[in-house]
Structures are given as C-alpha cells and as structure tokens.
Design an enzyme around this catalytic site. Structure first.
Site, PDB file in Angstrom:
ATOM      1  N   LYS A 173      40.266 -13.135  18.858  1.00  0.00           N
ATOM      2  CA  LYS A 173      41.010 -12.723  18.961  1.00  0.00           C
ATOM      3  C   LYS A 173      41.052 -12.281  19.537  1.00  0.00           C
ATOM      4  CE  LYS A 173      43.214 -14.754  15.434  1.00  0.00           C
ATOM      5  NZ  LYS A 173      42.491 -13.211  13.800  1.00  0.00           N
ATOM      6  N   CYS A 204      29.797  -7.233  20.845  1.00  0.00           N
ATOM      7  CA  CYS A 204      28.529  -8.222  21.145  1.00  0.00           C
ATOM      8  C   CYS A 204      28.177  -7.610  19.784  1.00  0.00           C
ATOM      9  CB  CYS A 204      27.619  -8.509  21.923  1.00  0.00           C
ATOM     10  SG  CYS A 204      29.097  -8.962  23.143  1.00  0.00           S
TER      11      CYS A 204
END
Ligand code: MSP
Length: 548
Positions: A332, A154
C-alpha cells in the site's frame, strides 16, 4: 504432554526432549502473522491468510484438531502516527480498522479461523507482562542504551547492511531496503533482551530440527545470519518518545517494543498465563506461516524468547514469498496494493483462493496479473472442474432420471480412474504435509484432467443412443460421479463454496456433511452406490465478462 520445561540447559538432551514433545503433539495449530492496522488489507495480506486457512482446513479434513489463529498487531509508532494523522485516538483508530477492514477480510476470502486476537485485548496485554516479568526475573533482560537506526515502516532496528541508497526525493540519504524511505536515528535508554546468548542454542536447534525453517532457501539464509553472531535486542521504547504499547511491568516509563509484544500473540491467544490446559493442547504450534520479510523475527528472535522463558519453540516457521507488482513487493505504501474484494467481487472467493494457491509455488515470489487470473479461471475452474461437474450431473438427470446408477463390470479405463483418484489422495496429502500447497493442488488436478479425458473417450452421449450399452453407460456415469465425490472432498479446503454446492447436488445428504468426510478416505470407491438422486447443480464458476 507437557511443553513447559523445568529449566533451559541448552544441551542436546534437552533439545531432544523438545523434539520428542513436539512429535507427540496430536493437534494442528497454524498461525498467520498478525497484521498492522495502519491501513486496510491488500492481496499480499490475503495471500498469507488463505495459505494458512487451506492448511487448517486440510488438517481438519484429516480428522485432526485443527486451530487457525489470526489477528491484528495494534501497538507501535506506525499505527500511532496513522491514528494521529487521522485525528483520532490510537484505540479509536484500531477499533475502526479492525471492524471496517480486517474482520470483513475474513469473510471476503472465506477464512475459517478459530480465533482472532487483537494485541490491545486484556488477555494479551496481561500475559505479555507476565512473560516480560519472567524474563526480567531470570536475568534475560537488562537496562542499557541504544543508538542506531530504526525503520517505523518495518518497526525494526536496522544495521548498516539493511540500508540502501535512496533515489528520487531521498537521493543522497540512506533508506530502508524494504520501504525505500529514510530511517530514524534513535538514541534512548532502553531495556535489552540477551539475544546474543542464544546464538549457539539456536544453531543447535536448527541443526537438530531441519524442518524448523522452511523452505530450504529460508533456512539457509537464517542459519548464515545467526552464524555471523547476534546482538542483544532493545525490547522497550521510552514513553518520552511515544506511548502506544504495553507497559513494561517493572518500569512504567517504558513500553514494550512492538515486535516483542506482537510475537507473543501466538501463545497468549491459546492460553499462555491463563489457561494452561489449552496452552498445552496447542503449543508448540505445528506451523507458523509468515512472509519472508518477517522471517528473522520468527526464526531467530521468537525461538530465543521462548527458550529464555523455558518454552518449546514452534515446530516450524514457513516463510512464503511475496506477491510482486512490477518486480517489487506489492504494498500500500508504494501504491501498488490491490484490495482483495477487487478480485472476489468479480471472480468470487473460491477463485481467489484457488488462483493464489495454484499459480505461485508456495515459498517463492510470484507476480499477480489479471490476465493470468482470468485465463486460469476460465480454463481450470470453469472449463476444467465446473464443466465436468455440471455435465456429469446433467447426464445422470438425462439418462437415469437423476438417480446415480450402479456400476457393472469395471473396464481397464474405469480401473485407471480409480487408480488416479487414489494416487491423487496420497500425493496431495503428502504434498500438504510438506506445505507444498501448489503441488497438492496439482496432484488433485490429475483427477480433474483424468475425468475429463475419460468422459471424452467413453462418450456417454454416444453410449446412450443404444439400449444395449445401458450397463456400460451406468458404469461410466457412476465412475464420473465417484470421481466428483472424491474431488469435492479433496478440493473442499481450497474451494469451499463450490465443493459444498457440488456435494449437496451429488449426495442427497446420504453420505453426511462434506465437513465430516475424512480426507484420507476420499479415494475409497463405491460410496455413491446407494440409489442417490442428484439435484440440480448451479453453475459453479460462471462465465465472466471482464475487460481487465
Ligand atoms: N505486524 C507484523 C507481523 C507481526 S507477527 C507477530 C507485520 N504485519 S504486516 O501487516 O506488515 O504484514 C503481515 C503479513 O503480510 C506478512 O507476512 C507479510 O509478509 C505479508 N505481506 C505483506 N505484503 C505482502 C506481499 N506483497 N506479498 C505477500 N505477502 C505480503 O509484518
């Protein structure tokens, strides 16, 4: 208009001033988040792009000066680690990914962006430094020490409440709720931004600008988050740990925290620090489209940064939902990513754009499925719209030697089509103003459905059997062609390729370019009454043989 304020006083008068300046803004400036270049794009990224592009094209069709910005977020530990894992320099890696994957994405899904910014460009780096220096000089940045958790996935400092218990190989550890991977424990001497000071100004701003955070659920979440209090934010990383970022201008042993760097792309791209006239023209942005996972950065940190620099916050942050696979955010890193060209190679870019904008309420999560896509492609695009266009044009060719006939007296059924068309224009435009993209498409589709129903009921092929019905046949086909003309204009922001073909076949160049049509006039009836000869229309949405 001048969007640079002399001082930040945090009082209601100043807040009103910002609002007043915002309301005078004549241009439409829309942004996407800039994408990490640690990997190639998947359909979640493409979803954000398409939404912003549809809005930009819509506002351009309204005659506004519409500017779509997108780009890539290239600094930070995540990108650096990927480059290292691939044995290339960070710059080499980002250059490759931008050219091989991110720029081609724009072609794949037919994005008409006015700029593409990379955070490694000098125009960005230099002006990030100017911005940082300004905040440092005005006392909004101080040196302190940071101890806590950080998720590289993140690129975010995490509080206890952001972590969950790990499962599988991470059983017994605390992991990031988004990436399901363990976080890192950092202990560094960093520079901090005085975010805590902006709690009340932000709450006031939210209250005075109820549309600033949309949709409503996102707004409520952010308001309650800010109400609980804000901590100051570490905005630098020590070069001892890694060195892939923009130098802190007054201390070159530190680089800028990647989010502080990235958020500033929205203003460096339009001339902050370099081209004041352009900056004043486009800032504040009309709407900034972001996924809900990055809402707090945009709705809390970003406006606070701007307030500190005496700049207006954007007019709106719109947080959209996630594309889910198996109930989880498609990504992904969790190996659930689907590449956009897997879809466009089969269905084309128009279908991609239409499907994601129509099937998912913008602002809510939605599950992608091949079955749903194939079913909607066939029933809505191929049978609903494509077939309507091809059979109408075929009948003009067959019964009137290709010349769009002039209408005679309008019956109630004809008048009803006109009324539906005009309502579709108003309703879709109103929905787009609210960023309710799926509702806007639904409003346009009332015209597709009405026209199909009209042709079924009027039976032009039956009228054609008796010369006595010639006037009626002319009127019916004229009404159908006019409906298609309106649809070309209304659908051009969503399915640009198909509508360009239809426009060319239907207008013989006599109404000017499709791009020059004014959207609000799409329902103005009678524009095709010019002795226009239609041309052959290739199948807009061909039949797809797929086992998917
Ligand atoms: N680099 C940051 C943004 C910086 S903006 C100043 C970033 N990049 S990202 O590549 O991870 O994500 C970019 C956008 O893609 C975000 O809006 C994110 O929400 C969106 N999506 C990524 N996966 C998604 C889905 N599965 N579904 C919908 N959108 C998704 O965050």
């Amino acid at each position: 208009m001048n969007c640079i304020r002399k001082s930040w006083t945090l009082d209601p008068v100043a807040q009103n001033k910002i609002e007043e300046m915002s309301n005078n803004q004549p241009s439409f400036y829309v942004t996407t988040p800039i994408f990490y270049v640690n990997d190639a794009p998947h359909i979640g990224h493409a979803y954000t792009e398409v939404a912003a592009d549809v809005l930009a094209r819509w506002h351009r069709a309204r005659g506004e000066d519409s500017f779509l910005l997108t780009g890539t977020d290239e600094h930070g530990e995540k990108v650096l680690r990927t480059a290292e894992a691939n044995n290339v320099s960070a710059q080499g890696w980002t250059d490759k990914l931008v050219h091989d994957a991110w720029l081609p994405l724009l072609e794949t899904i037919d994005i008409d962006n006015q700029d593409f910014i990379r955070t490694t460009e000098a125009r960005h780096e230099q002006n990030v430094q100017k911005f940082m220096q300004k905040l440092y000089d005005t006392g909004f940045i101080y040196q302190g020490s940071f101890k806590g958790a950080y998720c590289v996935g993140c690129e975010e400092y995490k509080n206890k409440g952001d972590l969950v218990d790990g499962t599988g190989e991470y059983e017994g550890q605390e992991v990031c709720a988004i990436h399901s991977k363990p976080v890192e424990q950092l202990e560094e001497n960093n520079y901090f931004f005085k975010l805590s000071q902006f709690q009340q100004p932000l709450l006031d701003f939210f209250e005075q600008n109820p549309n600033f955070i949309q949709p409503e659920s996102a707004r409520n979440e952010v308001v309650s988050f800010v109400s609980r209090g804000l901590d100051d934010l570490s905005i630098s990383r020590s070069k001892e740990k890694f060195d892939w970022g923009i130098d802190i201008p007054w201390d070159d042993s530190h680089i800028t925290y990647v989010w502080f760097d990235a958020l500033l792309n929205y203003i460096t791209a339009i001339g902050y620090g370099s081209d004041e006239a352009k900056f004043e023209k486009y800032w504040p942005a009309t709407t900034q489209i972001v996924g809900k996972d990055i809402l707090r950065f945009h709705a809390v940190i970003w406006p606070a940064m701007l307030m500190a620099a005496e700049l207006s916050p954007p007019k709106q942050i719109f947080g959209h939902g996630w594309l889910l696979v198996g109930g989880e955010k498609m990504s992904k890193s969790k190996l659930t990513g689907i590449a956009p060209n897997q879809i466009t190679d089969i269905f084309g870019s128009d279908a991609f754009r239409y499907y994601f904008m129509k099937a998912i309420a913008f602002g809510s999560d939605g599950s992608f499925s091949w079955e749903d896509l194939a079913a909607r492609y066939q029933s809505e695009l191929a049978n609903g719209f494509g077939n309507l266009a091809s059979r109408t044009i075929a009948m003009v060719n067959k019964y009137f030697e290709g010349e769009i006939p002039s209408p005679k007296d309008y019956s109630d059924a004809d008048k009803n089509v006109i009324a539906v068309a005009q309502k579709a224009v108003c309703d879709s435009d109103a929905a787009m103003q609210q960023v309710a993209i799926n509702e806007a498409i639904a409003a346009i589709w009332t015209l597709v459905d009405e026209l199909n129903n009209y042709i079924t009921v009027q039976e032009p092929w039956a009228l054609a059997k008796d010369e006595a019905n010639r006037d009626r046949l002319a009127t019916v086909l004229f009404v159908a062609c006019e409906g298609l003309r309106g649809l070309s204009v209304l659908l051009s922001p969503i399915t640009p390729k198909a509508t360009a073909k239809l426009w060319a076949a239907l207008t013989e160049g006599k109404l000017g370019e499709l791009a020059d049509q004014i959207l609000q006039d799409a329902g103005e009836w009678g524009q095709l009454d010019k002795g226009i000869k239609v041309s052959e229309l290739e199948v807009l949405f061909p039949r797809i043989e797929t086992e998917k």
